[in-house]
Structure formats: C-alpha cells, structure tokens
Design a protein around this motif. Sequence first.
Motif, PDB file in Angstrom:
ATOM      1  N   ALA A 218     -54.933  15.634 -50.235  1.00 15.66           N
ATOM      2  CA  ALA A 218     -54.590  14.470 -49.417  1.00 15.66           C
ATOM      3  C   ALA A 218     -53.994  14.931 -48.099  1.00 15.66           C
ATOM      4  N   ILE A 219     -54.476  14.373 -46.997  1.00 10.50           N
ATOM      5  CA  ILE A 219     -53.889  14.646 -45.678  1.00 10.50           C
ATOM      6  C   ILE A 219     -53.032  13.442 -45.321  1.00 10.50           C
ATOM      7  N   TYR A 220     -51.736  13.701 -45.137  1.00  9.57           N
ATOM      8  CA  TYR A 220     -50.745  12.634 -44.976  1.00  9.57           C
ATOM      9  C   TYR A 220     -50.235  12.594 -43.542  1.00  9.57           C
ATOM     10  N   PHE A 221     -50.625  11.562 -42.793  1.00  9.16           N
ATOM     11  CA  PHE A 221     -50.177  11.342 -41.421  1.00  9.16           C
ATOM     12  C   PHE A 221     -48.942  10.446 -41.469  1.00  9.16           C
TER      13      PHE A 221
ATOM     14  N   PHE B 242     -49.147  17.541 -44.907  1.00  7.09           N
ATOM     15  CA  PHE B 242     -48.451  16.656 -43.980  1.00  7.09           C
ATOM     16  C   PHE B 242     -48.861  16.969 -42.540  1.00  7.09           C
ATOM     17  N   VAL B 243     -49.251  15.908 -41.809  1.00 10.80           N
ATOM     18  CA  VAL B 243     -49.552  16.018 -40.380  1.00 10.80           C
ATOM     19  C   VAL B 243     -48.553  15.118 -39.654  1.00 10.80           C
ATOM     20  N   SER B 244     -47.649  15.723 -38.920  1.00 13.39           N
ATOM     21  CA  SER B 244     -46.510  15.001 -38.354  1.00 13.39           C
ATOM     22  C   SER B 244     -46.848  14.263 -37.062  1.00 13.39           C
ATOM     23  N   GLY B 245     -46.225  13.088 -36.932  1.00 17.51           N
ATOM     24  CA  GLY B 245     -46.285  12.340 -35.683  1.00 17.51           C
ATOM     25  C   GLY B 245     -44.929  12.294 -35.010  1.00 17.51           C
ATOM     26  N   ASP B 246     -44.032  13.224 -35.400  1.00 12.47           N
ATOM     27  CA  ASP B 246     -42.695  13.248 -34.802  1.00 12.47           C
ATOM     28  C   ASP B 246     -42.739  13.775 -33.374  1.00 12.47           C
ATOM     29  N   GLN B 247     -41.652  13.524 -32.657  1.00 13.29           N
ATOM     30  CA  GLN B 247     -41.598  13.855 -31.235  1.00 13.29           C
ATOM     31  C   GLN B 247     -40.980  15.224 -30.955  1.00 13.29           C
ATOM     32  N   ASP B 248     -40.255  15.759 -31.917  1.00 15.01           N
ATOM     33  CA  ASP B 248     -39.649  17.066 -31.701  1.00 15.01           C
ATOM     34  C   ASP B 248     -39.566  17.809 -33.026  1.00 15.01           C
ATOM     35  N   GLU B 249     -39.414  19.119 -32.949  1.00 18.41           N
ATOM     36  CA  GLU B 249     -39.452  19.960 -34.140  1.00 18.41           C
ATOM     37  C   GLU B 249     -38.249  19.726 -35.042  1.00 18.41           C
ATOM     38  N   GLU B 250     -37.134  19.352 -34.461  1.00 18.96           N
ATOM     39  CA  GLU B 250     -35.945  19.091 -35.276  1.00 18.96           C
ATOM     40  C   GLU B 250     -36.191  17.910 -36.218  1.00 18.96           C
TER      41      GLU B 250
ATOM     42  N   PHE C  40     -59.954  11.849 -38.135  1.00 19.71           N
ATOM     43  CA  PHE C  40     -59.840  10.825 -39.166  1.00 19.71           C
ATOM     44  C   PHE C  40     -59.484   9.450 -38.601  1.00 19.71           C
ATOM     45  N   GLU C  41     -59.626   9.291 -37.280  1.00 19.39           N
ATOM     46  CA  GLU C  41     -59.453   7.992 -36.614  1.00 19.39           C
ATOM     47  C   GLU C  41     -58.148   7.318 -37.043  1.00 19.39           C
ATOM     48  N   VAL C  42     -57.051   8.044 -36.860  1.00 19.59           N
ATOM     49  CA  VAL C  42     -55.749   7.544 -37.287  1.00 19.59           C
ATOM     50  C   VAL C  42     -55.230   6.555 -36.245  1.00 19.59           C
ATOM     51  N   ASN C  43     -55.286   5.271 -36.574  1.00 20.83           N
ATOM     52  CA  ASN C  43     -54.825   4.226 -35.666  1.00 20.83           C
ATOM     53  C   ASN C  43     -53.457   3.689 -36.048  1.00 20.83           C
ATOM     54  N   GLY C  44     -52.917   4.123 -37.169  1.00 20.22           N
ATOM     55  CA  GLY C  44     -51.612   3.661 -37.603  1.00 20.22           C
ATOM     56  C   GLY C  44     -51.089   4.564 -38.705  1.00 20.22           C
ATOM     57  N   ILE C  45     -49.770   4.598 -38.852  1.00 22.76           N
ATOM     58  CA  ILE C  45     -49.158   5.396 -39.907  1.00 22.76           C
ATOM     59  C   ILE C  45     -48.207   4.518 -40.698  1.00 22.76           C
ATOM     60  N   PRO C  46     -47.985   4.838 -42.014  1.00 23.46           N
ATOM     61  CA  PRO C  46     -48.525   5.988 -42.740  1.00 23.46           C
ATOM     62  C   PRO C  46     -50.022   5.846 -42.984  1.00 23.46           C
ATOM     63  N   HIS C  47     -50.699   7.001 -42.995  1.00 29.50           N
ATOM     64  CA  HIS C  47     -52.142   7.040 -43.221  1.00 29.50           C
ATOM     65  C   HIS C  47     -52.420   8.211 -44.153  1.00 29.50           C
ATOM     66  N   LEU C  48     -53.152   7.966 -45.227  1.00 24.74           N
ATOM     67  CA  LEU C  48     -53.363   8.975 -46.255  1.00 24.74           C
ATOM     68  C   LEU C  48     -54.854   9.072 -46.567  1.00 24.74           C
ATOM     69  N   VAL C  49     -55.430  10.241 -46.294  1.00 24.20           N
ATOM     70  CA  VAL C  49     -56.856  10.479 -46.505  1.00 24.20           C
ATOM     71  C   VAL C  49     -57.027  11.441 -47.668  1.00 24.20           C
ATOM     72  N   PHE C  50     -57.828  11.064 -48.653  1.00 22.14           N
ATOM     73  CA  PHE C  50     -58.106  11.942 -49.786  1.00 22.14           C
ATOM     74  C   PHE C  50     -59.454  12.624 -49.585  1.00 22.14           C
ATOM     75  N   LEU C  51     -59.469  13.946 -49.791  1.00 21.71           N
ATOM     76  CA  LEU C  51     -60.675  14.757 -49.608  1.00 21.71           C
ATOM     77  C   LEU C  51     -61.033  15.481 -50.898  1.00 21.71           C
TER      78      LEU C  51
END
Length: 644
Positions: free
Chosen positions: A110-113, A146-154, A183-194
């Motif tokens: 699973a790829i978790y945005f 996990f694929v992060s949409g955060d703004q900074d590493e902290e 994966f055309e991520v238009n909103g989060i949370p978004h979870l793609v199973f492969l």
Amino acid sequence: MTPSRRRRRPTTVPHAVTPLYINPPTVPPKSLSQNKRHKPRPRPAPSPLPPLPVHFPSDPPLKRRHRMAASSPTPGGGLGAILAAGDRDYLIRNSGEQVKISSIEGDTVAIYFSASWCPPCQRFTPKLIEAYKELTSHGKSFEVIFVSGDQDEEAFNAYFAKMPWLAVPFSDSEGRKSLDERFEVNGIPHLVFLDAKTGEVLTDEGVEFVSEYGIEAYPFTTERINELKEQEKAAKDNQTIHSVLATPNRNYVISNTGEKVPIVDLEGKYVGICFVVNGYPPVEEFTPVLAKIYAKLKEVGEKFEVVAVSLDSDEESFNNSFSSMPWLAIPQGDKMCQKLVSYFELSDLPTLVLIGPDGKTLSSNIADIINEHGLDAWEGFPFNAEKLEILAEKAKAKAASQTLESLLVTGDVDFVIGKDGAKVPVAELVGKTVLLYFSAKWCGPCRAFLPTLVDVYNKIKEKNSDFEIVFISSDRDQSSFDDFFSGMPWLAIPLEDERKAYLKKKFKIRGIPSLVAIGPDGKTVNTDAKTSLAVHGADAFPFTSERIQELEKKIDEMAKGWPEKVKHELHEHELVLVRRPRPYGCDGCEEMGTSWSYNCAECDFDLHAKCALGEEKKGEEVNGQEHAAAPAGYVCEGDVCRKA
C-alpha cells in the motif's frame, strides 16, 4: 497560460454554501469525516495554516465510490519502477535504516499519501496502523509505504515516528511529486494498493476499504471486495435485530445507568438506531426533540425503543451525551459502532434508522421527518406511507396559512432589530418582499458573499421600497454578531433569539450563506434565493419562479447568437456550448453560473459565456451574471472548507 490538465472536481461550486455547523474548534465526527480528503499542498514551498476542518458533511453524500483499477499492470511494472527515483533504490524506516526496494517482501503493498497537518489523515492513520499490525501479526504478506505531504522534515519525522512501516525519504521531493502525479492524488489521505510483483493497482480507494472493512478486506483485490459486498447483501437480506446490534461476545445493550438490557427484549418492537456525537450541534438540537417524541410514543403505548450508536472517540464524551438520553446504547468503543456506519451507509447527522418488529430496515433515516415536523412527527409513527401523507397534509395546511407574522412573531416578541438594537415592528415589513439571510462572521463563504449581497440590496432598494433583508446569525458570541452586522444595511433577529432555531428548521437550512425569499403575502417564494441572486443580481427581484424563468428565457435568446464551439487559452480542448440544468462553477472567474456554459465534458471544465467569449462589458450581462463584488468563493466539501 499553461493549459489545465485533466482533473477531478468537487460537485460543489464557487461562492459555496458552508455547512451550517462549521465552527472551530468543534471536532467533526470521525466516522463521517475520515474519508474526506484535503487537497495536497504544493511542494516544496511552505504554505499557510492547513484548511480548517468542516463539521457538517452533507454535500455530497459519503456513499462508497469503489473505483477498481483495470487489470493491466501499472506502466513499467514492478515496485522498483514505481518507487525508485534517480540514484535512490531504497526506502527508509523511522529509525533511519535504509531498506532496498528489491528486498521488500509482501504480496500486497500500500502506498499511503498523508501529512501531519491534515486532520482527516490524523484520524485515519491510527486505523491504518491498527490494520497493519493485525495483518503482520497474523503473518499476512503486506507492507505500507508512506509518501509525505508535509512542508518540512521536522514535521515529517514527528509524523513518521508513529508509523511502523516504510517511507519515501522526505529529501526526495521529486520522487514524492512523481508518485503524486502517477497516482493522480487529488486529496489526502489517499491509499493505493498494489500487487507487489507486477505493480498492478488493485484499488485506489484504500482509505474507504480500510475504514469500512478493516483487515477483512485483505488482500484488497477486486475479488475480495466483491465477496465482502456479497456478504453485506446477504446480511441485509437476512437482517434481524440481533444481527444489527449483537456481536459474538455481546448480546446486550446498555442504559445510561449501566444496566445491561438483553437484545432479545427488543424483539417485536420498532427500534430506532440513532447515531450520536457529543458536542455536535445538529445532534444536540435533534436529541431533545427525539426525546419528547420517544416519551410521547411510550405514553400512548407504542412498542418503540431507541438505541444510540456513539461516534465519540472517548468514553468521557460518550458519557456526557448519553447521560441525558432516556434510551439505550451500544457500549462506547464497541467495534459494531463503526460497522454500522458502513452497514447503513451513514452520510449525514443526525441519522435515525428505523427497524421494524421483524428486524428489517423500514427507513434509512427518519431524522429529516422529525426535523421537518418537530414534535408533531410522533403522529406519523411508524412513518409508513399512510401516516406520512397525513403529516404532509398537515404541513401543507400550515404552509397555506403562512404569514410573515407567523414566521417572525413569537408570543410578545414581535420585532426585529436595526442598528444600535433599535426595535423595528414586524408589522412594518408586512406587504414587502423579505429575504431571510442565514449567515455568520466565522464562515468564509459568507464573508465573501456579503459585498455582493450589499451591492444587490442597494440596487433593489433604489427602485423598490417594498424590499427588506433580515439577518439570521449563526455566530457564537455577541461581538462577532455585532461586528458582522455592522457591515449590513438591513435588519436582523437578535443573536440569542429563539426564533432563529425555528426558522433554520422550518427552511431546512443545511448550509450558509442561505437566502429564503418571502413574498408580500407572507408565503415562501424561493428557498434558494442565493443562487438566483448570485446569477442574476438585482434583476432577480422579486425572486419568484416566474421572474427567474423570464430571465432564463432572455438568456436562452441571447445564446442563439453565440458560437457553438470555441477555443480558449485556459484549456487545451475545444469547448462546446451546452445548456446547464443546474448551477456550476466557472473555471475562469471562479464565480457561479447557470443556464449556459462552454464545457469540456472530458475534463469537466466550464467557462461562462462572458469568460469564454471575452465579451464582459460594463453594465452588460452576457450569461445572466454580473461580475460579483465578492472575492473568490470557497468550496466546502466533507472535512475541508477551501478556496475554490
């Protein structure tokens, strides 16, 4: 200008209606909000505070939209082609350990945005962690990335520290961006199973599947989901009060004194399944009315019971709300509560499901009937067609006798207020067209809409003295009310006035800003005068259906002279002139439109005629809409109130 790419769009439109009970810091019910998503923020530039959570999820309904992928593998095939980027052929753990992509073991990946700033993500992540731990402890071949949409590493590190799985390194912003686009991520949370071996997408609706089915959905294939859906169907076909309320380890419900009441005692009764959340205004307003109806039905000897299903996340909140309820409940924290959310496809609050004496569902929600008729709704029990017809006839008779006084006068309270609290008798408004304006200072779309409304009000008043607006506030304190009202040239109902709640219920105000038009005879002429005003401006007066139809006919005549197709710099495809049956949002000026648009059906892209043809002139309307004075509106959808 860069052409727009194909995209998914929300069903709401600019100058949107904000769900009425959006008011920080109240927390939305988790079960209703966890599947709604924030738009991911652009990388790498930092942005302001994250969007505020929205607390009244009604547009659009949260029904399942299962989009299973085609059977062909993802282009490139295999996890390496998907997850590697440049010289990076590894992922990381929250300890900093690097893990080669080629070493990942798991039949399903699973790829978790997600992002730490996103409230729906904060609510969903613990559920995913629980499912992950259960699956891995049972020896299932499963991994999450996990694929992060955060703004900074902290922020990334703090959020990732709670996760037991792998992640794409935060430093690889291009790799993360590539996955967003792939994966055309238009909103989060978004979870793609492969499928880990082929890279084939099993589903991109992982958030919904995990929320609804938990680990039962494993391995998240089309076949497994279809199997679960068949099981659901079979369960509903053979439904009993026991299958709805009981679990293998629990055959009782509880009273607010802690008494265990056997579910067998509910057999042969009508049972209302009432979904509740402590501190959620629509539920808090609904519960006292239901309690009176409950008492009345008990008084007349009807076999009726109510069982509360709590969506609260902690026992204290559950106890606070349940203590005032005279009926029964499923114990707080019982997994059946979440299962019933899915089982009854909960999309709104309040919701009261009615189960018949045979254990079958008679109605998926009678809360609307109770909200519409108030205490009188008890006369409609058990809410079959015959009884509902009686209620409808009574309501029709009330509407036929409606006057402005019957709406705005209660007991000795026979006035509205002007500036400085000056009392204006309701009698002075009789014979006028009156707009009831439901709004609040805290509501972004209301603030955006106000300048337009003030402008239209002044234009109408210049030509028609028999017109007025009455402000009905949803603000929570007097200072906010006073500040917002100070910018309005019309009248208002006082902030703490009990007439406000009555009017909101009577006109079924589900979102703000809203405008209801009352004619000179005191009858309701338009329950969505906001749309009429936003599209036609002052010309919409007096807001009757006849007037709106007249304006639409004029626009139709003008449309005969417009080209059938145009090319425009804002979009890469040809746009076709189409008749629109309902309001839409223009992708050019971001204002509301109606009747006609230049549309790309493939991309769901629309332009007003004035925007498409470049014919906007001072004082001239090309598509029936003057240029709005308000700033760009907001789109309120699920858990997010965001700029359109």
